[in-house]
Write a protein that holds these residues in place. Structure first.
Motif, PDB file in Angstrom:
ATOM      1  N   GLY A 132      16.399 -23.123  19.696  1.00 17.35           N
ATOM      2  CA  GLY A 132      16.191 -21.684  19.522  1.00 17.35           C
ATOM      3  C   GLY A 132      14.879 -21.322  18.850  1.00 17.35           C
ATOM      4  O   GLY A 132      14.558 -20.140  18.747  1.00 17.35           O
ATOM      5  N   ALA A 133      14.109 -22.308  18.417  1.00 16.39           N
ATOM      6  CA  ALA A 133      12.867 -22.019  17.662  1.00 16.39           C
ATOM      7  C   ALA A 133      11.731 -21.715  18.636  1.00 16.39           C
ATOM      8  O   ALA A 133      10.862 -22.548  18.885  1.00 16.39           O
ATOM      9  N   ILE A 134      11.754 -20.512  19.190  1.00 17.59           N
ATOM     10  CA  ILE A 134      10.762 -20.132  20.198  1.00 17.59           C
ATOM     11  C   ILE A 134       9.827 -19.033  19.710  1.00 17.59           C
ATOM     12  O   ILE A 134       8.814 -18.765  20.339  1.00 17.59           O
ATOM     13  N   ALA A 135      10.155 -18.390  18.592  1.00 14.94           N
ATOM     14  CA  ALA A 135       9.316 -17.304  18.077  1.00 14.94           C
ATOM     15  C   ALA A 135       8.485 -17.813  16.904  1.00 14.94           C
ATOM     16  O   ALA A 135       8.831 -18.803  16.260  1.00 14.94           O
TER      17      ALA A 135
ATOM     18  N   HIS B   5      14.251 -13.923  15.999  1.00 17.41           N
ATOM     19  CA  HIS B   5      13.455 -13.455  14.863  1.00 17.41           C
ATOM     20  C   HIS B   5      14.258 -13.220  13.587  1.00 17.41           C
ATOM     21  O   HIS B   5      13.687 -13.252  12.506  1.00 17.41           O
ATOM     22  N   PHE B   6      15.575 -12.966  13.703  1.00 19.69           N
ATOM     23  CA  PHE B   6      16.297 -12.579  12.485  1.00 19.69           C
ATOM     24  C   PHE B   6      17.529 -13.416  12.162  1.00 19.69           C
ATOM     25  O   PHE B   6      18.131 -13.250  11.099  1.00 19.69           O
TER      26      PHE B   6
ATOM     27  N   VAL C  76      10.324 -13.975  -2.475  1.00 21.23           N
ATOM     28  CA  VAL C  76      10.740 -12.735  -3.145  1.00 21.23           C
ATOM     29  C   VAL C  76      11.020 -11.609  -2.163  1.00 21.23           C
ATOM     30  O   VAL C  76      11.612 -10.584  -2.541  1.00 21.23           O
ATOM     31  N   GLN C  77      10.574 -11.759  -0.912  1.00 16.34           N
ATOM     32  CA  GLN C  77      10.756 -10.656   0.046  1.00 16.34           C
ATOM     33  C   GLN C  77      10.778 -11.220   1.458  1.00 16.34           C
ATOM     34  O   GLN C  77       9.986 -12.119   1.782  1.00 16.34           O
ATOM     35  N   VAL C  78      11.689 -10.665   2.292  1.00 14.10           N
ATOM     36  CA  VAL C  78      11.699 -10.992   3.711  1.00 14.10           C
ATOM     37  C   VAL C  78      11.519  -9.700   4.494  1.00 14.10           C
ATOM     38  O   VAL C  78      12.114  -8.669   4.154  1.00 14.10           O
ATOM     39  N   TYR C  79      10.669  -9.730   5.514  1.00 13.27           N
ATOM     40  CA  TYR C  79      10.570  -8.626   6.477  1.00 13.27           C
ATOM     41  C   TYR C  79      11.021  -9.135   7.850  1.00 13.27           C
ATOM     42  O   TYR C  79      10.654 -10.247   8.250  1.00 13.27           O
ATOM     43  N   ILE C  80      11.784  -8.310   8.542  1.00 11.08           N
ATOM     44  CA  ILE C  80      12.218  -8.649   9.899  1.00 11.08           C
ATOM     45  C   ILE C  80      11.484  -7.721  10.866  1.00 11.08           C
ATOM     46  O   ILE C  80      11.543  -6.493  10.719  1.00 11.08           O
ATOM     47  N   SER C  81      10.791  -8.314  11.840  1.00  7.63           N
ATOM     48  CA  SER C  81       9.957  -7.490  12.731  1.00  7.63           C
ATOM     49  C   SER C  81      10.797  -6.655  13.687  1.00  7.63           C
ATOM     50  O   SER C  81      10.468  -5.496  13.956  1.00  7.63           O
ATOM     51  N   HIS C  82      11.869  -7.234  14.211  1.00  2.00           N
ATOM     52  CA  HIS C  82      12.727  -6.484  15.142  1.00  2.00           C
ATOM     53  C   HIS C  82      14.022  -7.250  15.376  1.00  2.00           C
ATOM     54  O   HIS C  82      14.152  -8.407  14.979  1.00  2.00           O
ATOM     55  N   ALA C  83      14.961  -6.601  16.057  1.00  2.00           N
ATOM     56  CA  ALA C  83      16.334  -7.113  16.134  1.00  2.00           C
ATOM     57  C   ALA C  83      16.562  -8.024  17.344  1.00  2.00           C
ATOM     58  O   ALA C  83      17.518  -7.848  18.085  1.00  2.00           O
ATOM     59  N   HIS C  84      15.683  -9.007  17.537  1.00  2.00           N
ATOM     60  CA  HIS C  84      15.950 -10.005  18.573  1.00  2.00           C
ATOM     61  C   HIS C  84      16.326 -11.329  17.897  1.00  2.00           C
ATOM     62  O   HIS C  84      15.815 -11.657  16.826  1.00  2.00           O
ATOM     63  N   PRO C  85      17.245 -12.075  18.552  1.00  2.00           N
ATOM     64  CA  PRO C  85      17.904 -13.197  17.865  1.00  2.00           C
ATOM     65  C   PRO C  85      16.953 -14.304  17.416  1.00  2.00           C
ATOM     66  O   PRO C  85      17.238 -14.977  16.417  1.00  2.00           O
TER      67      PRO C  85
END
Lengths: 255, 315
Positions: free
Chosen positions: B55-58, B108-109, B97-106
């Motif tokens: 699954g490590a494609i991004a 990436h998050f 200390v912080q995580v940002y998620i770019s968008h709701a695709h599997p």
């Protein structure tokens, strides 16, 4: 002739015969094929034939609407095209009679799980010619409710037809039409089967050009692409399993 | 509780943690690449999901600051997230200390499980989408990827990113840019200190863009705007980073070509399956994951375009 050469001659004879569709030689190696043969082609001659082309993606991105195009390449006198899915709660997908049309049809279908999708074409001599491909899927398409069943909007548009003709060479036309219909399979809890049962395409004189009998697995609001051996306007008429009828006149292509 | 029982519990806890840690390094070979000062990217495989890439494609990334590490996207699974965190630990002693998620695709998050002790921030549309379909996306990835997904669930981001705001970590000032088009909510992060733009899946590079939730017009508009920005390094969601805007122009050109092709095919009366199996022009055939991604896009985009080529209602 000694025994070995007799055996060899017999083997060559066997190899030279058209491939009879025994369960063991299914090119798609489907565990269900023996049952399919018994159920849908009892006592008929069935051969696997590369001239029957089924084009569909190897993975169903949308289990509710997976595109498929069926066509024959160099196979004449096709009277009937039966589209079947081996691993489906409802095996028959569509039955097509290309009366004055090429044995070719494009549409979308619902995929319940990974399955072969096959086209069986019956030629005038009664032989069924079978081709097909595997479609893998996350699945669930046949047991999901239609989008339409969740909204009252479709009721006012039920049976609306959008259609168009394209000239394709001399006295030949591509017909594409879409019918507003939920095409519910009856396999989603509490929603009865509700689907288009028959569609007839005819010319201005009322002669039948093509007839199709969709089954439950045809996708919601189906779009059909047919190749008619006919020039000029056509009429599309149909009915669903609840007796609702629809009809539309599709004008000849502009140009 | 007796001392014996307590140590038994500790032993059990140890057993439960250890195989996970071992498994993470067994499945994922995380090698962060320094693309700018303090800034690292873990490049994903230019492939579709499979049981070899787990699954490590991004691409995922992180910025090491004096006030802790900022992680941008967490990858496809709990084990990936753990391996990413271990890799960060080998580079710096600073905590995440912080995580940002770019968008709701599997892709990436779904590594959020490994960061659930840290604030996880995303745009409101991303939070809504993870809440609505996150479990389905995780389930689908279990089917596609298999054992590497174990222990993974859809952790909903717990912090909302306000569009256009700036966040400061040490001497890194991060502009939080709200966009849409690839999905309904796409977060881009511009580190004004280093000039690195994390574009998320607004930009694909040498890999065919994915379109399951795309609004092509909006996406192309964002790409055009982003090309006007000044940046030193662009990190796309998939594919190699660049000092120029190649991923932006490539993604924009591909989307424009896709819509033109589908519109022309619909006006020629082609069926969806016929459109799917046409040969691709050389420029687009050589992108990674072709022709599979193109065929997926036929499923996503062709039905609406096909319908618009039919008359409104035939009498």
């Amino acid at each position: 002739m000694n025994t070995i050469s007799k055996t060899l001659a017999l083997m060559l004879l066997v190899l030279a015969m058209p491939a009879a569709a025994a369960a063991s030689d299914d090119p798609l190696d489907s565990s269900q094929w023996r049952y399919m043969l018994r159920q849908y082609f009892p006592d008929a001659k069935v051969v696997f034939d590369d001239r029957v082309r089924v084009v569909a993606p190897d993975y169903a991105e949308d289990s509710l609407a997976t595109p498929v195009q069926v066509r024959a390449e160099g196979l004449e006198d096709v009277e009937r095209v039966l589209v079947l899915a081996d691993h489906s709660p409802i095996n028959p997908v569509l039955d097509y009679y290309p009366v004055r049309a090429a044995p070719a049809i494009g549409f979308h279908f619902k995929v319940q799980q990974a399955t072969p999708i096959r086209a069986a074409m019956r030629t005038a001599d009664g032989t069924w010619h079978v081709g097909g491909v595997w479609v893998d899927a996350e699945g669930g398409g046949c047991t999901a409710p239609s989008v339409g069943s969740a909204s009252p909007l479709w009721e006012s548009r039920l049976g609306e037809v959008e259609g168009r003709l394209w000239a394709r060479g001399d006295r030949s036309q591509r017909l594409k039409f879409r019918v507003v219909h939920p095409m519910d399979t009856g396999l989603a809890a509490g929603i009865p089967a509700f689907f288009i049962r028959s569609v007839t395409v005819s010319d201005a004189d009322g002669r039948t050009l093509a007839r199709l009998e969709p089954d439950e697995p045809v996708a919601e609001n189906p779009v059909f692409a047919l190749d008619l051996k006919h020039a000029g306007a056509v009429t599309v008429e149909g009915r669903d399993n609840n007796g609702n009828v629809f009809s539309a006149r599709i004008p000849a292509p502009a140009s | 509780m007796s001392r014996g029982a307590l140590s038994g519990c500790l032993l059990l806890a140890g057993l439960l943690v250890m195989p996970g840690a071992m498994a993470a390094s067994r499945y994922y070979d995380i090698e962060p690449v320094e693309v700018a000062a303090d800034t690292y990217v873990v490049f994903g495989a230019q492939e579709n999901f499979n049981d070899a890439n787990h699954g490590a494609i991004a691409n995922t990334g992180f910025i090491v600051t004096d006030e802790g590490v900022v992680v941008i996207d967490t990858g496809p699974s709990r084990l990936y997230g753990q391996a990413l965190r271990e890799a960060i630990g080998r580079i710096t002693e600073q905590p995440v200390v912080q995580v940002y998620i770019s968008h709701a695709h599997p892709d990436h998050f779904l590594g959020n499980n490994a960061f659930d002790d840290v604030p996880i921030a995303a745009l409101p549309g991303t939070i809504d989408a993870v809440r609505a379909v996150g479990a389905d996306l995780a389930g689908n990835l279990y089917n596609l990827v298999g054992a590497a997904m174990r222990g993974t669930s859809a952790v909903v981001p717990d912090q909302t990113v306000e569009a256009g705001t700036t966040a400061t970590f040490g001497d890194h000032r991060l502009q939080l840019l709200a966009a849409s088009g690839h999905t309904a909510a796409d977060l881009m992060i511009m580190d004004t200190t280093t000039g690195v733009l994390f574009a998320g899946d607004i930009a694909f590079h040498d890999r065919a863009p994915t379109t399951p939730n795309a609004d092509i017009d909006a996406w192309r508009a964002v790409l055009a705007q982003t090309r006007e920005r000044e940046f030193a390094v662009l990190v796309p969601g998939h594919g190699p980073s660049t000092p120029d805007d190649a991923p932006l122009s490539q993604t924009g050109d591909y989307l424009a070509w896709l819509v033109d092709r589908f519109t022309q095919d619909a006006n020629d009366g082609m069926s969806a399956a016929e459109v799917m199996f046409q040969p691709l022009p050389e420029r687009w055939a050589r992108l990674a994951v072709q022709p599979g991604e193109y065929r997926r896009s036929v499923s996503h985009l062709y039905p609406a375009i096909e319908q618009s080529a039919l008359p409104e209602r035939t009498e």
